[in-house]
Write an enzyme that holds these catalytic residues in place. Structure first.
Site, PDB file in Angstrom:
ATOM      1  N   THR A   1       0.801  -1.192  -0.037  1.00 21.53           N
ATOM      2  CA  THR A   1      -0.059  -0.203   0.065  1.00 21.53           C
ATOM      3  C   THR A   1       0.916   1.413  -0.100  1.00 21.53           C
ATOM      4  O   THR A   1       0.793   2.151  -0.832  1.00 21.53           O
ATOM      5  CB  THR A   1      -0.981  -0.056   1.260  1.00 21.53           C
ATOM      6  OG1 THR A   1      -1.857  -1.070   1.211  1.00 21.53           O
ATOM      7  CG2 THR A   1      -1.744   1.069   1.434  1.00 21.53           C
TER       8      THR A   1
ATOM      9  N   ASN B   1       5.140  -0.925   4.057  1.00 22.87           N
ATOM     10  CA  ASN B   1       3.912   0.025   5.023  1.00 22.87           C
ATOM     11  C   ASN B   1       4.802   0.264   6.153  1.00 22.87           C
ATOM     12  O   ASN B   1       4.274   1.434   6.946  1.00 22.87           O
ATOM     13  CB  ASN B   1       2.919  -1.134   5.214  1.00 22.87           C
ATOM     14  CG  ASN B   1       2.105  -1.342   3.926  1.00 22.87           C
ATOM     15  OD1 ASN B   1       2.111  -0.546   3.179  1.00 22.87           O
ATOM     16  ND2 ASN B   1       1.389  -2.307   3.976  1.00 22.87           N
TER      17      ASN B   1
ATOM     18  N   LYS C   1      -6.831   5.045   5.493  1.00 23.69           N
ATOM     19  CA  LYS C   1      -5.400   4.866   5.921  1.00 23.69           C
ATOM     20  C   LYS C   1      -4.428   6.097   6.164  1.00 23.69           C
ATOM     21  O   LYS C   1      -4.701   6.821   5.047  1.00 23.69           O
ATOM     22  CB  LYS C   1      -4.890   3.811   5.367  1.00 23.69           C
ATOM     23  CG  LYS C   1      -5.633   2.406   5.094  1.00 23.69           C
ATOM     24  CD  LYS C   1      -4.919   1.385   4.303  1.00 23.69           C
ATOM     25  CE  LYS C   1      -5.601   0.029   3.913  1.00 23.69           C
ATOM     26  NZ  LYS C   1      -4.946  -0.910   3.035  1.00 23.69           N
ATOM     27  N   ASP C   2      -3.625   6.310   7.005  1.00 21.34           N
ATOM     28  CA  ASP C   2      -2.864   7.472   7.174  1.00 21.34           C
ATOM     29  C   ASP C   2      -1.964   7.447   6.034  1.00 21.34           C
ATOM     30  O   ASP C   2      -1.779   8.674   5.323  1.00 21.34           O
ATOM     31  CB  ASP C   2      -2.119   7.500   8.457  1.00 21.34           C
ATOM     32  CG  ASP C   2      -1.466   6.290   8.960  1.00 21.34           C
ATOM     33  OD1 ASP C   2      -1.255   5.413   8.095  1.00 21.34           O
ATOM     34  OD2 ASP C   2      -0.713   6.386   9.831  1.00 21.34           O
ATOM     35  N   ARG C   3      -1.240   6.249   5.521  1.00 27.71           N
ATOM     36  CA  ARG C   3      -0.274   6.472   4.536  1.00 27.71           C
ATOM     37  C   ARG C   3      -0.592   6.713   3.107  1.00 27.71           C
ATOM     38  O   ARG C   3      -0.319   7.197   2.324  1.00 27.71           O
ATOM     39  CB  ARG C   3       0.492   5.011   4.605  1.00 27.71           C
ATOM     40  CG  ARG C   3      -0.431   3.807   4.394  1.00 27.71           C
ATOM     41  CD  ARG C   3       0.301   2.523   4.668  1.00 27.71           C
ATOM     42  NE  ARG C   3      -0.412   1.234   4.497  1.00 27.71           N
ATOM     43  CZ  ARG C   3      -0.852   0.551   5.646  1.00 27.71           C
ATOM     44  NH1 ARG C   3      -0.658   1.242   7.010  1.00 27.71           N
ATOM     45  NH2 ARG C   3      -1.603  -0.380   5.514  1.00 27.71           N
TER      46      ARG C   3
END
Length: 567
Positions: free
Chosen positions: A81, A102, A179-181
């Site tokens: 991701t 990740n 998701k933060d990323r």
């Protein structure tokens, strides 16, 4: 009379030959640029489900009204991701933007857990507790500082960054995801803000890297009815695990797109003198896909529900900004492998690799090789493919260098993989058909795990990789993040066994690299294109259309065949 006709003819010819209005970020043409990413959305999905798409502005916005490429493949090997989202934004691969996974181990920052790709202890989360009516889980101290997130590890600019730089910050740039990323990395270093959810409550948060507190419109959204509606739409009465429970349902996509609409309204995107940029990464498909795989009925239902949600989103955007004033790119951060038993059922040599047993076998070999007096563990915890993290402290205590340590692990791997073997029993036994031919009621016997590529980090850094197409995929995946490690890729359709997760993505094989690629906008020539392209081409193509610099490490090609001539 003849003079009037001649004059009108000349005027019409002049108008016909006049240049078309040139797209330029500096004049807000288009007013808004959107990069839509669907997490774990494999490239064959749109062709597979195409006849079931009934909305005009869902996936058909790209299939029928825009430009769509059905042969889009990433040209690197670590399909996860964080690297995928960084690649989309920067137009480069891990060897350019630096994001290799990740998370990874950095013992200078933590000795008890891997560091997230966007973790940044210099900042704190904002919006987690202060603005929320729903309390956190009892085990969490509401007054305890929460480590924030930032694009600190991103070594390159994104297309959004370049638009901001070109317009001296007049353009606005935002990222949204569960998701933060996935919110932070595609938007970039100069984003006004990136928003993601608190996993327990589902409320959207950000980091003090961007702002000291949530904007009023975001707080209003969090306190409004939309969270409760998402929980209800997911078929739940209540939950303190929003990400895990609601996140795996179509309700999560609808919820996230509703927040994106609130952001567009609250920040007045598309209403400024220069082009604004928004990245939206929809995470639900990934959460569900790991559990049920790409071939499940639930996956098809997720895709069809998303088609309807996208139709609502883009139709509303048409009313607010006008689709004629919007440039959109659509892709995914990676694909996914079929569930092992599903591919094995058809005869593909599929296997699950028990990483715990694998690493135990390597540890045993290393203890014998180095003649240690105790059972030393040479790996750090939380092992994941493809990069197996070594514990330098264990080797340094024996006065062993990184090069020698990694070489010893590489040498131990062939014997270790042989000891793991296939699962002790097949899922089903073979039967004999009335015709006498061999058949299998559900699946053939799982194959023993096999390895396609093994290399030490030291050798990767030195470029000791075959000068082949496969070797180029590996080279594009190199990162100096993660300390000491050995890269391990099993053969196709083989993956590590993950408790509670039936399939995954991380490899150089086509099912992980194949993703959709679509464009829509006034400057886009509609069509169905079959030539091979890559997600890195998004940033290069957007830069050409908007008249700004390509991101700093961009390696993508400008897809000139889909861009209308300015004359």
């Amino acid at each position: 009379m003849h003079k009037k006709v001649a004059a009108l003819l000349c005027l019409s010819l002049a108008l016909a030959e006049s240049p078309r209005s040139l797209a330029q970020a500096y004049q807000a043409k288009p007013k808004l640029a959107v990069i839509l990413v669907i997490d774990q959305f494999r490239g064959d999905y749109l062709d597979r489900f195409r006849t079931s798409f009934t909305t005009p502005n869902g996936f058909n916005l790209f299939l029928k009204k825009g430009a769509y490429f059905n042969s889009c493949y990433y040209d690197y090997a670590n399909l996860k991701t964080a690297p995928g989202h960084a690649t989309i934004g920067t137009g480069s691969y891990t060897d350019g933007h630096g994001i290799g996974s990740n998370e990874w181990w950095d013992l200078s920052r933590s000795t008890d857990h891997p560091i997230s790709s966007v973790e940044d202890e210099r900042y704190r989360l904002t919006g987690t507790f202060d603005d929320l009516p729903v309390p956190p889980l009892p085990a969490v101290d509401p007054k305890a500082p929460r480590v924030g997130s930032s694009p600190f590890n991103l070594k390159a600019t994104t297309i959004g960054d370049e638009v901001r730089l070109a317009t001296n910050g007049e353009s606005k740039l935002f990222g949204v995801s569960l998701k933060d990323r996935a919110a932070i990395l595609p938007s970039g270093q100069t984003a006004n803000a990136a928003f993601w959810i608190d996993q327990s409550t589902g409320r959207f948060v950000t980091s003090t890297y961007y702002m000291p507190q949530l904007p009023e419109w975001a707080t209003k959204f969090n306190k409004g009815p939309r969270v409760a509606q998402a929980v209800k739409d997911a078929g739940l009465d209540d939950t303190t695990q929003f990400y895990a429970m609601v996140g795996r349902t179509p309700a999560a996509n609808s919820y996230e797109l509703a927040f994106a609409e609130a952001l567009i309204d609250g920040e007045q995107l598309g209403q400024h003198p220069t082009t604004d940029v928004l990245t939206v990464s929809l995470s639900a498909n990934d959460i569900l896909g790991h559990q049920l795989g790409p071939d499940s009925d639930a996956e098809k239902e997720m895709v069809l529900a998303l088609d309807r949600d996208l139709n609502t989103f883009f139709s509303d955007l048409d009313k607010k900004v006008g689709l004629a004033n919007v440039l959109v790119a659509f892709t995914a951060d990676h694909g996914v492998a079929p569930i092992v038993r599903e591919s094995a059922k058809l005869g593909v040599q599929s296997a699950s690799l028990d990483l715990e047993a694998f690493s135990d076998a390597i540890n045993e070999s290393l203890n014998k090789h180095f003649a240690t007096t105790k059972k030393t563990k040479f790996f750090l915890s939380a092992l994941e493919l493809p990069n197996l993290a070594l514990d330098p402290r264990a080797f340094e205590a024996l006065h062993i260098t990184e090069a020698d340590a990694e070489a010893a692990v590489v040498d131990a791997i062939p014997a270790a993989i042989a000891t793991v073997g296939p699962p002790p029993q097949p899922l089903n036994n073979p039967t004999t058909t009335p015709e006498g031919s061999r058949a299998y009621s559900e699946t053939r016997i799982d194959a023993a795990p096999r390895l396609a590529f093994v290399r030490s980090r030291v050798d990767l850094a030195a470029g000791k990789i075959p000068d082949t197409e496969f070797g180029h995929l590996i080279q594009h995946s190199y990162t100096d993040h993660g300390g000491w490690y050995v890269t391990v890729f099993p053969t196709a359709y083989q993956m590590e066994y993950l408790n509670g997760i039936q399939t995954t993505h991380f490899s150089p094989w086509s099912y992980d690299r194949h993703v959709p690629l679509g464009f829509y906008g006034a400057d886009i020539i509609p069509g169905y294109y079959r030539n091979k392209v890559a997600p890195v081409d998004i940033a290069a193509t957007f830069a050409a259309i908007l008249g700004v610099n390509a991101p700093s490490s961009s390696v993508g090609h400008i897809l000139t065949q889909i861009i209308k001539d300015s004359k």
